[in-house]
Design a protein around this motif. Structure first.
Motif, PDB file in Angstrom:
ATOM      1  N   THR A 193      51.181  65.192  36.324  1.00  0.00           N
ATOM      2  CA  THR A 193      50.047  64.158  36.255  1.00  0.00           C
ATOM      3  C   THR A 193      49.305  64.523  34.871  1.00  0.00           C
ATOM      4  O   THR A 193      48.652  63.612  34.480  1.00  0.00           O
ATOM      5  CB  THR A 193      49.370  63.906  37.346  1.00  0.00           C
ATOM      6  N   ASN A 194      48.898  65.783  34.596  1.00  0.00           N
ATOM      7  CA  ASN A 194      48.201  65.990  33.572  1.00  0.00           C
ATOM      8  C   ASN A 194      48.617  65.312  32.106  1.00  0.00           C
ATOM      9  O   ASN A 194      47.648  65.006  31.350  1.00  0.00           O
ATOM     10  CB  ASN A 194      48.197  67.547  33.453  1.00  0.00           C
ATOM     11  N   ILE A 195      49.880  65.209  32.154  1.00  0.00           N
ATOM     12  CA  ILE A 195      50.564  64.689  30.857  1.00  0.00           C
ATOM     13  C   ILE A 195      49.857  63.191  30.857  1.00  0.00           C
ATOM     14  O   ILE A 195      49.686  62.793  29.430  1.00  0.00           O
ATOM     15  CB  ILE A 195      51.980  64.704  30.779  1.00  0.00           C
ATOM     16  N   TYR A 196      49.907  62.313  31.744  1.00  0.00           N
ATOM     17  CA  TYR A 196      49.644  61.097  31.684  1.00  0.00           C
ATOM     18  C   TYR A 196      48.511  60.460  32.306  1.00  0.00           C
ATOM     19  O   TYR A 196      48.024  59.393  32.384  1.00  0.00           O
ATOM     20  CB  TYR A 196      50.884  60.102  32.115  1.00  0.00           C
ATOM     21  N   ASP A 197      47.523  61.134  33.067  1.00  0.00           N
ATOM     22  CA  ASP A 197      46.302  60.588  33.680  1.00  0.00           C
ATOM     23  C   ASP A 197      45.448  60.081  32.745  1.00  0.00           C
ATOM     24  O   ASP A 197      44.844  59.007  33.148  1.00  0.00           O
ATOM     25  CB  ASP A 197      45.669  61.961  34.567  1.00  0.00           C
ATOM     26  N   ALA A 198      45.053  60.785  31.499  1.00  0.00           N
ATOM     27  CA  ALA A 198      44.219  60.112  30.747  1.00  0.00           C
ATOM     28  C   ALA A 198      44.735  58.654  30.355  1.00  0.00           C
ATOM     29  O   ALA A 198      43.855  57.815  30.224  1.00  0.00           O
ATOM     30  CB  ALA A 198      43.908  61.033  29.444  1.00  0.00           C
ATOM     31  N   THR A 199      45.760  58.392  30.024  1.00  0.00           N
ATOM     32  CA  THR A 199      46.313  56.931  29.989  1.00  0.00           C
ATOM     33  C   THR A 199      46.359  56.054  30.805  1.00  0.00           C
ATOM     34  O   THR A 199      45.804  55.024  30.948  1.00  0.00           O
ATOM     35  CB  THR A 199      47.697  57.011  29.075  1.00  0.00           C
ATOM     36  N   THR A 200      46.851  56.330  32.178  1.00  0.00           N
ATOM     37  CA  THR A 200      46.707  55.750  33.406  1.00  0.00           C
ATOM     38  C   THR A 200      45.122  55.198  33.683  1.00  0.00           C
ATOM     39  O   THR A 200      45.080  54.284  34.249  1.00  0.00           O
ATOM     40  CB  THR A 200      47.469  56.385  34.526  1.00  0.00           C
ATOM     41  N   VAL A 201      44.295  56.131  33.514  1.00  0.00           N
ATOM     42  CA  VAL A 201      42.980  55.765  33.748  1.00  0.00           C
ATOM     43  C   VAL A 201      42.392  54.706  32.784  1.00  0.00           C
ATOM     44  O   VAL A 201      41.760  53.719  33.570  1.00  0.00           O
ATOM     45  CB  VAL A 201      42.001  56.938  33.689  1.00  0.00           C
ATOM     46  N   VAL A 202      42.728  54.723  31.680  1.00  0.00           N
ATOM     47  CA  VAL A 202      42.460  53.590  30.867  1.00  0.00           C
ATOM     48  C   VAL A 202      43.025  52.257  31.087  1.00  0.00           C
ATOM     49  O   VAL A 202      42.618  51.464  31.117  1.00  0.00           O
ATOM     50  CB  VAL A 202      42.880  54.069  29.432  1.00  0.00           C
ATOM     51  N   ILE A 203      44.331  52.441  31.229  1.00  0.00           N
ATOM     52  CA  ILE A 203      45.248  51.283  31.914  1.00  0.00           C
ATOM     53  C   ILE A 203      44.605  50.403  33.027  1.00  0.00           C
ATOM     54  O   ILE A 203      44.593  49.133  33.085  1.00  0.00           O
ATOM     55  CB  ILE A 203      46.496  51.591  32.074  1.00  0.00           C
ATOM     56  N   ASN A 204      44.301  51.327  34.011  1.00  0.00           N
ATOM     57  CA  ASN A 204      43.705  50.647  35.322  1.00  0.00           C
ATOM     58  C   ASN A 204      42.329  50.319  34.910  1.00  0.00           C
ATOM     59  O   ASN A 204      41.846  49.203  35.339  1.00  0.00           O
ATOM     60  CB  ASN A 204      43.531  51.920  36.349  1.00  0.00           C
ATOM     61  N   SER A 205      41.578  50.842  33.962  1.00  0.00           N
ATOM     62  CA  SER A 205      40.327  50.178  33.574  1.00  0.00           C
ATOM     63  C   SER A 205      40.417  48.838  33.040  1.00  0.00           C
ATOM     64  O   SER A 205      39.705  48.078  33.376  1.00  0.00           O
ATOM     65  CB  SER A 205      39.503  51.187  32.436  1.00  0.00           C
ATOM     66  N   GLN A 206      41.550  48.585  32.224  1.00  0.00           N
ATOM     67  CA  GLN A 206      41.671  47.451  31.563  1.00  0.00           C
ATOM     68  C   GLN A 206      42.124  46.439  32.885  1.00  0.00           C
ATOM     69  O   GLN A 206      42.015  45.257  32.795  1.00  0.00           O
ATOM     70  CB  GLN A 206      43.013  47.445  30.637  1.00  0.00           C
ATOM     71  N   MET A 207      42.844  46.597  33.741  1.00  0.00           N
ATOM     72  CA  MET A 207      43.388  45.964  34.904  1.00  0.00           C
ATOM     73  C   MET A 207      42.199  45.452  35.667  1.00  0.00           C
ATOM     74  O   MET A 207      42.189  44.427  36.173  1.00  0.00           O
ATOM     75  CB  MET A 207      44.523  46.605  35.559  1.00  0.00           C
ATOM     76  N   ARG A 208      41.267  46.522  36.044  1.00  0.00           N
ATOM     77  CA  ARG A 208      40.222  46.054  36.807  1.00  0.00           C
ATOM     78  C   ARG A 208      39.201  45.239  36.084  1.00  0.00           C
ATOM     79  O   ARG A 208      38.668  44.350  36.570  1.00  0.00           O
ATOM     80  CB  ARG A 208      39.312  47.215  37.160  1.00  0.00           C
TER      81      ARG A 208
END
Length: 567
Positions: free
Chosen positions: A516-531
């Protein structure tokens, strides 16, 4: 040229393709040189991507890295644009590992070995190209190139119905790919500038009446590859007829291309449409989980049972993508990585079993656990990982999706409860069909076994009676002495391949942050866009499924700035 300026991703994509062109001129008569050459290329490319990411990839950054862009066909606005972020980097590594081990698993191919390994290397290159492409037209080209090797690998080296399965795969995936091309052209032509660059497309403001059909089209295209019900019917046929190494790639990499496309294009470029389709994705995910699990019970073919298991497990990816939570999207990514490893080792071990037994029918198997203890042990560990045993990667990914959906403040409590409950039913069914499969393969059989375990066994045969000091072993409806049995245990090469999958499965299960450390920074940003998109849509739309925007906190300025910076 310094190492910082070296075109790492271009080299990673083109190395297998260029190397494949040399196979026809290699001096080799029996195929032994070709297989060592193909394996060496696969290992070299995997080492290259590991080194490139270790030296140049920063997992704490959500931006695209190792970016390279070269003008390809300027009249069409087509460029060779490649880069990786947290979504693509782990999938590139997964594709490299699975494909390299698949080449090693195909060690006994003796029918047209040059063509076989040529196609495997071309497929290797195309898969990586899909995950690193940042030009939408280049993405489509790589997507299409991948279809040809898979079609030929199934149709030439498959089972009795290989032509039917290969043609069905090609028709489904090629027809669905048209939606990618049409959607790509529509997005590229919209506005004042013609561009296929995904970063520039993300800056375009598409009207909702255009986003919705574009999203629907891409959902069909990626839904076929991800095996979303009812677009999944090609998958059991393809797995049932494909050779074991090809099945490893189908389950380990190709299904993940569908999930990657949904995150990269549907969520990344059409975020407002995603708000409307997210409940649909969640419901389709539940259908996939329950439908795939139930259908697995009806399968007497071992690989078809595993294929429907893959359909079931891909449902968790859909639920995680639809969750609107950091944990849910992270769980979807982890499920893709976890399932890629687990499905690959299960299909590999299915092939190992077939090499000894020459059958895939469960009702013709049984009682071989005594003579194949290593295969039994490896198969059991893989099955336990697939049924989400705590301590395995499957458990970490599925629990993340469950908690992500349960804690989502975007959906109504009723919707969340029903979704989680039905998904849990599928989780309960999974160990039943997997453990029953193990029992049928390694313990009992439904037929009438003619061995000393059963009174009907006739051991008066001279060949058996002459060596009465040996215990007769049984397989299905036949019996033999251990010294005369073809059911040899796993060889060192086979154990090595299985362990290469099982070690990361257990390691990720014990310490999920490894992945998860590999992609967590990216998924947080993607979820921010979705919200943020949900806040925009929900402010003007009331739904019994989607919660009112006041029920969840608005984005902080930090997250908004992160979204804008990523664009």
């Amino acid at each position: 040229m310094t190492l910082d300026q070296f075109p790492w991703l271009t080299a990673i994509v083109l190395l297998p393709l260029i190397a494949s062109l040399l196979i026809p001129i290699l001096p080799d008569k029996e195929g032994k040189t070709v297989r060592w050459y193909a394996l060496g290329v696969g290992i070299a490319d995997f080492i290259l991507m590991c080194y490139a990411f270790w030296k140049n990839y920063d997992p704490s950054s959500a931006t695209f890295q190792l970016a390279e862009k070269y003008t390809w066909i300027p009249q069409l606005g087509l460029s060779w644009a490649v880069s990786v972020d947290g979504i693509s980097a782990p999938l590139v590594l997964l594709a490299g590992l699975v494909t390299t081990l698949s080449i090693f698993a195909a060690w006994q191919v003796n029918i047209k070995p040059r063509l076989f390994y040529f196609l495997m290397l071309v497929l290797y290159s195309a898969q990586i190209g899909v995950f690193v492409a940042q030009d939408l037209l280049m993405f489509f080209i790589m997507w299409e190139v991948e279809l040809i090797p898979v079609y030929l690998l199934v149709s030439i080296w498959g089972g009795q119905k290989r032509q039917y399965a290969a043609t069905k795969f090609l028709l489904y995936t090629a027809a669905a790919s048209i939606f990618i091309l049409v959607a790509g052209l529509a997005m590229a032509l919209y506005g004042n500038n013609l561009t296929f660059d995904m970063a520039e497309l993300a800056l375009k403001e598409f009207p909702l009446f255009l986003e919705l059909p574009l999203y629907a089209g891409l959902l069909i295209a990626f839904g076929v590859k991800l095996a979303i019900f009812p677009l999944h019917t090609w998958l059991p046929d393809a797995h049932g007829e494909a050779s074991s190494p090809v099945s490893m790639i189908l389950a380990g990499v190709l299904l993940k291309m569908g999930g990657y496309g949904l995150i990269r294009l549907n969520m990344g470029l059409l975020e407002h449409a995603h708000v409307y389709f997210a409940p649909v994705l969640a419901m389709l995910g539940v259908v996939n989980i329950v439908y795939g699990a139930v259908n697995s019970f009806a399968q007497t073919n071992m690989k078809r049972r595993l294929a429907f298991s893959s359909v079931s497990h891909m449902g968790f990816v859909l639920i995680g993508i639809a969750s609107f939570t950091d944990l849910g999207i992270s769980g979807a990514m982890l499920q893709m990585l976890s399932h890629g490893l687990i499905a690959s080792v299960l299909f590999f071990l299915a092939g190992v079993t077939y090499d000894r037994t020459h059958t895939m029918l469960l009702n013709e198997m049984g009682y071989i656990g005594k003579v194949m203890p290593k295969v039994f042990a490896l198969f059991t560990v893989g099955a336990l990982a697939s049924l989400a045993l705590p301590g395995m990667s499957g458990f970490a990914s599925e629990i993340a999706v469950f908690v992500g959906m349960t804690s989502s403040d975007v959906y109504s409590s009723t919707f969340r409860t029903v979704t989680v409950f039905l998904a849990a039913v599928g989780v309960i069914l999974t160990p039943i069909y997997l453990l029953s499969m193990l029992r049928q393969i390694f313990y009992a059989c439904e037929g009438n076994p003619t061995c000393d375990i059963n009174p009907s066994c006739d051991i008066s045969d001279i060949s058996l009676r002459s060596q009465g000091n040996q215990e007769v072993v049984c397989f299905g409806t036949s019996c033999a002495l251990p010294s005369e049995s073809d059911f040899s245990d796993a060889r060192p090469r086979e154990v090595f391949i299985a362990v290469c999958f099982l070690v990361p499965i257990i390691a990720i299960g014990a310490y999920p942050k490894m992945a998860t450390n590999i992609y967590d920074a990216t998924t947080v940003v993607i979820n921010s866009q979705m919200r943020q998109a949900h806040a925009d849509v929900a402010s003007s739309k009331k739904s019994p499924i989607l919660a009112h925007p006041s029920s969840f906190p608005t984005l902080s300025e930090v997250k908004v700035n992160a979204v804008l910076a990523n664009k």
